[in-house]
Write an enzyme that holds these catalytic residues in place. Structure first.
Site, short mmCIF file in Angstrom:
data_model
loop_
_atom_site.label_atom_id
_atom_site.label_comp_id
_atom_site.label_asym_id
_atom_site.label_seq_id
_atom_site.Cartn_x
_atom_site.Cartn_y
_atom_site.Cartn_z
N LYS A 192 10.63 98.85 6.24
CA LYS A 192 11.71 98.83 4.78
C LYS A 192 12.71 97.51 4.91
O LYS A 192 13.95 99.08 5.71
CB LYS A 192 11.38 100.17 4.06
CG LYS A 192 11.47 99.56 2.46
CD LYS A 192 12.05 98.78 1.69
CE LYS A 192 13.53 99.94 1.75
NZ LYS A 192 15.04 99.28 1.39
N GLU A 267 20.36 106.77 12.85
CA GLU A 267 21.50 106.06 13.53
C GLU A 267 22.03 105.63 11.39
O GLU A 267 22.40 105.13 11.28
CB GLU A 267 21.61 104.76 13.54
CG GLU A 267 22.93 104.21 14.90
CD GLU A 267 22.67 102.78 14.59
OE1 GLU A 267 23.73 101.99 15.14
OE2 GLU A 267 21.57 102.37 15.80
N CYS A 301 28.47 99.46 12.47
CA CYS A 301 28.84 101.26 12.71
C CYS A 301 29.21 101.75 13.55
O CYS A 301 30.07 102.87 13.82
CB CYS A 301 27.86 101.70 13.47
SG CYS A 301 26.70 101.56 14.77
N GLU A 398 34.13 106.60 5.59
CA GLU A 398 33.45 105.19 6.41
C GLU A 398 33.97 104.33 5.00
O GLU A 398 33.20 104.12 4.63
CB GLU A 398 32.10 105.02 6.45
CG GLU A 398 32.26 104.00 7.58
CD GLU A 398 30.55 104.34 8.25
OE1 GLU A 398 29.98 104.12 8.90
OE2 GLU A 398 29.34 104.63 7.41
#
Length: 517
Positions: A192, A267, A301, A398
């Protein structure tokens, strides 16, 4: 903004006509299919937010079809020899390399990433498949563990159909990073992709089908997280979920998979520090700091989004960062000269832009950038915040854009405390020429991956993953097989051990009145 016209634009127009006009479908059981409901959604170009293509919108019924197909295919795929899986995965890598330019252009159109980086992303995708292709024959290998009177040996077996949910930043490469080891291990996959960047997932499915991957071994379902994603994480036939994305979404997936006791690999987010001591090679450190936050639009990331600089060099070093940031070429992602393209989606663009006001409110200085570029699309200027403290939102949250927060520190203890004082722990970067301090600091840093005197340079056999709110589990090398496979121990008796005997004597008489009473 730069507006150079390059040959990439001609290819982009042709690819739009050939691949995107008809829209994107699901790939289930070896067939391209529409959604069961007939529902679709539109995706748009980050350059100007104009319509790009229509995408099939999957729901629980589509996920069920894909999970059933993966379940049936697993019965045979798990029995395919490692040598045959190696052959197919190498063929996939060959086709990725043959279509690298096409992949790069489609990825740039879809995500806004600069074409200069997307070329290497396609190459990395091929490398991922080759790496795991060569490990497929030994994926099931275990250990010999002899004991007195026994021979113990272990082996690894594929866990079953797995769900792979990938993000919108560099989606092609990250999809290969998850799917290649799953296939090498003998698992089947339901993929997905992120709804903001669905194009290259379709291309990857085409490539794997052309390479001869049997129908049902890889299945693709487009859709939204709250519908297709949720159905995938809850489906009883899916034995594990590999997810790359935002931390809050990871916690939702863990809750959704709890009912079926799914194994999860996450992750997640990061607020990674790069720590620059005054004894470092400052020219090399500057290159690495600038590259790791402003390349890939800052949408990665492992970006070093906090730079911690020793007080004595703070002003000079941050001034050099600001100068470089102001000179970065922002513009059309298909222009080979562009270094930063548009952010992936208007919603993300607004999120990143909101931090400029927050920085001012909290007392930080915008030393470079801090504004929109142009009047159309999702372009943001490369930004540097100085005079920041670690308790500010710009140092804790973030942002996931071309935005760097610079914080001064006094000594090693101060730097380590600042580096660790966030909820994340994915990566860390350290610049110093003191060898003893390098080891000491790296061991004290709360992060899953640390580079000393380097930017992020990946070596595929090494473990990739984070601690704290940055993730669960590790990718890379055999670490991926630990997730996609179960370890089984088999104990063979040599016939020399003694087994305790029960029931060989005369049973004592029982007073029935006591028992029945």
């Amino acid at each position: 903004m730069t507006q150079t016209i390059s040959p990439n634009h001609d290819l982009a127009r042709r690819l739009r006509e050939e691949r995107l006009i008809g829209g994107l479908q699901h790939f289930v059981g070896g067939q391209w299919v529409a959604s069961s409901s007939g529902e679709t959604f539109d995706t748009h170009s980050p350059v100007d937010n104009a319509f790009l293509t229509q995408v099939a919108s999957g729901d629980a019924q589509d996920i069920d079809r894909a999970a059933q197909a993966a379940h049936e295919a697993f019965r045979t795929w798990r029995e395919v020899s490692g040598a045959e899986r190696r052959r197919i995965l190498h063929r996939i890598a060959d086709l990725i390399e043959a279509r690298a330019q096409e992949i790069a252009v489609l990825e740039s159109i879809d995500t806004g990433q600069a074409i200069r980086f997307m070329k290497s992303a396609a190459t990395r995708g091929a490398e991922n498949f080759r790496f795991y292709a060569d490990r497929a024959p030994g994926a099931g290998d275990g250990q010999s563990l002899p004991a007195p009177g026994f021979i113990n040996y272990t082996l690894r077996q594929p866990i079953g159909p797995v769900g792979v949910i990938t993000p919108w930043n560099t989606p092609f490469m990250l999809s290969t990073w998850k799917i290649a080891p799953a296939l090498a291990a003998g698992c089947t996959v339901v993929h997905k992709p992120a709804e903001w960047s669905p194009v290259s997932a379709t291309l990857l499915a085409e490539i794997m089908d052309e390479a001869g991957l049997p129908g049902g071994v890889h299945n693709l379902v487009h859709g939204f997280g709250e519908s297709a994603g949720k159905a995938l994480t809850e489906h009883p036939l899916i034995k594990a979920i590999a997810f790359v994305g935002e931390t809050t979404t990871g916690s939702h997936i863990m809750r959704q998979g709890a009912e079926t006791l799914k194994r999860v690999h996450f992750e997640l987010g990061g607020k990674n520090p790069v720590v620059v001591f005054d004894d470092a090679d400052l020219d090399r450190a500057l290159d690495a700091v600038v590259f790791m936050i402003y390349s890939l639009n800052g949408e990665r990331c492992t970006s070093s989004s906090r730079v911690l600089v020793q007080e004595g060099i703070y002003d000079e070093f941050t001034a050099r960062i600001a100068e470089r940031a102001r000179n970065i070429r922002v513009g059309d992602p298909l222009d080979p000269e562009t270094e930063v393209g548009p952010l992936v989606h208007p919603r993300h663009f607004e999120k990143v832009m909101s931090y400029f006001g927050k920085a001012r409110e909290e007392g930080a200085t915008i030393a470079a950038g801090g504004e929109r570029v142009g009047q159309a699309g999702n372009f943001v200027s490369p930004t540097l915040f100085t005079g920041a403290r670690n308790d500010m939102a710009i140092a804790q949250e973030e942002i996931f854009g071309p935005v760097l927060t610079a914080i001064p520190f006094t000594d090693e203890a101060d730097a380590l405390a600042l580096a660790n004082d966030v909820k994340y722990g994915l990566a860390g970067y350290l610049w110093t020429n003191d060898l003893t301090r390098a080891h000491r600091f790296a061991q004290g840093l709360e992060a899953g991956m640390i580079w000393v005197n380097s930017e992020n340079v990946r070596h595929l056999p090494t473990p990739f993953g984070g601690v704290k709110n940055s993730g669960i589990g590790r990718d890379g090398g055999d670490y991926s097989f630990e997730f996609y496979m179960e370890t089984k121990n088999i104990a063979i008796s040599l016939g020399t051990h003694k087994t305790a005997k029960l029931g060989v004597g005369q049973a004592p008489k029982v007073d029935k009145t006591v028992v029945e009473g």
